[in-house]
Design a protein around this motif. Sequence first.
Motif, PDB file in Angstrom:
ATOM      1  N   THR A  66       0.828  -1.203   0.000  1.00 25.66           N
ATOM      2  CA  THR A  66       0.000   0.000   0.000  1.00 25.66           C
ATOM      3  C   THR A  66       0.867   1.259   0.000  1.00 25.66           C
ATOM      4  O   THR A  66       0.612   2.203  -0.749  1.00 25.66           O
ATOM      5  N   LEU A  67       1.897   1.261   0.823  1.00 26.39           N
ATOM      6  CA  LEU A  67       2.797   2.417   0.897  1.00 26.39           C
ATOM      7  C   LEU A  67       3.550   2.622  -0.418  1.00 26.39           C
ATOM      8  O   LEU A  67       3.660   3.746  -0.918  1.00 26.39           O
ATOM      9  N   LEU A  68       4.048   1.547  -0.989  1.00 22.09           N
ATOM     10  CA  LEU A  68       4.788   1.647  -2.250  1.00 22.09           C
ATOM     11  C   LEU A  68       3.890   2.127  -3.385  1.00 22.09           C
ATOM     12  O   LEU A  68       4.268   3.008  -4.162  1.00 22.09           O
ATOM     13  N   LEU A  69       2.687   1.560  -3.478  1.00 27.49           N
ATOM     14  CA  LEU A  69       1.755   1.986  -4.519  1.00 27.49           C
ATOM     15  C   LEU A  69       1.387   3.458  -4.355  1.00 27.49           C
ATOM     16  O   LEU A  69       1.295   4.192  -5.340  1.00 27.49           O
ATOM     17  N   LYS A  70       1.210   3.894  -3.116  1.00 28.13           N
ATOM     18  CA  LYS A  70       0.874   5.301  -2.862  1.00 28.13           C
ATOM     19  C   LYS A  70       1.970   6.221  -3.399  1.00 28.13           C
ATOM     20  O   LYS A  70       1.704   7.324  -3.863  1.00 28.13           O
ATOM     21  N   ASN A  71       3.199   5.746  -3.347  1.00 31.36           N
ATOM     22  CA  ASN A  71       4.333   6.557  -3.782  1.00 31.36           C
ATOM     23  C   ASN A  71       4.767   6.253  -5.214  1.00 31.36           C
ATOM     24  O   ASN A  71       5.876   6.602  -5.621  1.00 31.36           O
ATOM     25  N   GLY A  72       3.894   5.588  -5.967  1.00 29.18           N
ATOM     26  CA  GLY A  72       4.134   5.382  -7.385  1.00 29.18           C
ATOM     27  C   GLY A  72       5.134   4.301  -7.738  1.00 29.18           C
ATOM     28  O   GLY A  72       5.662   4.274  -8.849  1.00 29.18           O
ATOM     29  N   VAL A  73       5.398   3.407  -6.823  1.00 37.44           N
ATOM     30  CA  VAL A  73       6.350   2.325  -7.078  1.00 37.44           C
ATOM     31  C   VAL A  73       5.627   1.164  -7.756  1.00 37.44           C
ATOM     32  O   VAL A  73       4.538   0.764  -7.340  1.00 37.44           O
ATOM     33  N   ASP A  74       6.219   0.636  -8.793  1.00 36.24           N
ATOM     34  CA  ASP A  74       5.683  -0.543  -9.472  1.00 36.24           C
ATOM     35  C   ASP A  74       6.061  -1.762  -8.641  1.00 36.24           C
ATOM     36  O   ASP A  74       7.206  -2.225  -8.665  1.00 36.24           O
ATOM     37  N   VAL A  75       5.088  -2.267  -7.860  1.00 32.37           N
ATOM     38  CA  VAL A  75       5.396  -3.362  -6.937  1.00 32.37           C
ATOM     39  C   VAL A  75       5.746  -4.660  -7.646  1.00 32.37           C
ATOM     40  O   VAL A  75       6.322  -5.563  -7.040  1.00 32.37           O
ATOM     41  N   SER A  76       5.435  -4.769  -8.935  1.00 30.91           N
ATOM     42  CA  SER A  76       5.817  -5.970  -9.677  1.00 30.91           C
ATOM     43  C   SER A  76       7.335  -6.037  -9.853  1.00 30.91           C
ATOM     44  O   SER A  76       7.886  -7.091 -10.154  1.00 30.91           O
ATOM     45  N   LYS A  77       8.008  -4.918  -9.641  1.00 28.64           N
ATOM     46  CA  LYS A  77       9.465  -4.880  -9.763  1.00 28.64           C
ATOM     47  C   LYS A  77      10.177  -4.982  -8.417  1.00 28.64           C
ATOM     48  O   LYS A  77      11.392  -4.877  -8.344  1.00 28.64           O
ATOM     49  N   VAL A  78       9.397  -5.171  -7.367  1.00 27.11           N
ATOM     50  CA  VAL A  78       9.956  -5.303  -6.023  1.00 27.11           C
ATOM     51  C   VAL A  78      10.027  -6.781  -5.667  1.00 27.11           C
ATOM     52  O   VAL A  78       9.061  -7.516  -5.859  1.00 27.11           O
ATOM     53  N   ASN A  79      11.164  -7.209  -5.161  1.00 22.87           N
ATOM     54  CA  ASN A  79      11.333  -8.592  -4.730  1.00 22.87           C
ATOM     55  C   ASN A  79      10.977  -8.692  -3.248  1.00 22.87           C
ATOM     56  O   ASN A  79      11.795  -8.380  -2.387  1.00 22.87           O
ATOM     57  N   PHE A  80       9.734  -9.077  -2.956  1.00 28.63           N
ATOM     58  CA  PHE A  80       9.299  -9.243  -1.572  1.00 28.63           C
ATOM     59  C   PHE A  80       9.793 -10.582  -1.050  1.00 28.63           C
ATOM     60  O   PHE A  80       9.718 -11.590  -1.738  1.00 28.63           O
ATOM     61  N   VAL A  81      10.299 -10.567   0.176  1.00 27.24           N
ATOM     62  CA  VAL A  81      10.807 -11.777   0.806  1.00 27.24           C
ATOM     63  C   VAL A  81      10.082 -11.960   2.132  1.00 27.24           C
ATOM     64  O   VAL A  81       9.995 -11.021   2.926  1.00 27.24           O
TER      65      VAL A  81
END
Length: 195
Positions: A13-28
């Motif tokens: 939610t925080l990343l999307l709010k700040n315009g980050v493409d979460v598909s490019k984030v490696n969540f662990v």
Amino acid sequence: GAPGALLHHMMTTLLLKNGVDVSKVNFVNIGSSSAVFRAVLAGTVDAGPCQNNVHYNQEDYGIHSLAEFWTELPNYPYQACYASIDAIENRRETLVRTLAAFQSFYNFLQSEKAADPFTEAYMKVTGDKEPARAMEQWKFVFDEKPFSITMPWDSIDYLQKANIEAGIQREEIPHERVADLSLAEDALKLIEQMG
């Protein structure tokens, strides 16, 4: 946290709010907030959410905050109480009294009267001998007043929109199918009656 868990959802939610493409984030999935914090310190992950006690001592740990969730996501409902439909229909009075007890505790915890008892309990439970750290915890609770049995519809709507944006919910669900806020309303009336 695991996909769909609170930590993961907050970060998304925080990343999307700040315009980050979460598909490019490696969540662990590292685990709890404490485990995430240890992973940040060890360099296992680049970033992650941590508890507010870490926030107040960033310099001591050699880290810095990228965002404050409570400031960046003020409508995010961080906690909620859940009950089955059976419990709501058949044990309503017990639920209302339980919610009233929680709210009474929250009212105390978030008041000036709680400073000393909170500090004493925090130090006893954690083994921390530094009262300043305990006061930092209490000051956060006192200043932000994060605990309540009520949840505004705005927060529920906000969460549904965040879920839709994150792709974990297809459409908004009508209020009457999401929550029964009358239990909290009745609990607040009970507290008022008890004086």
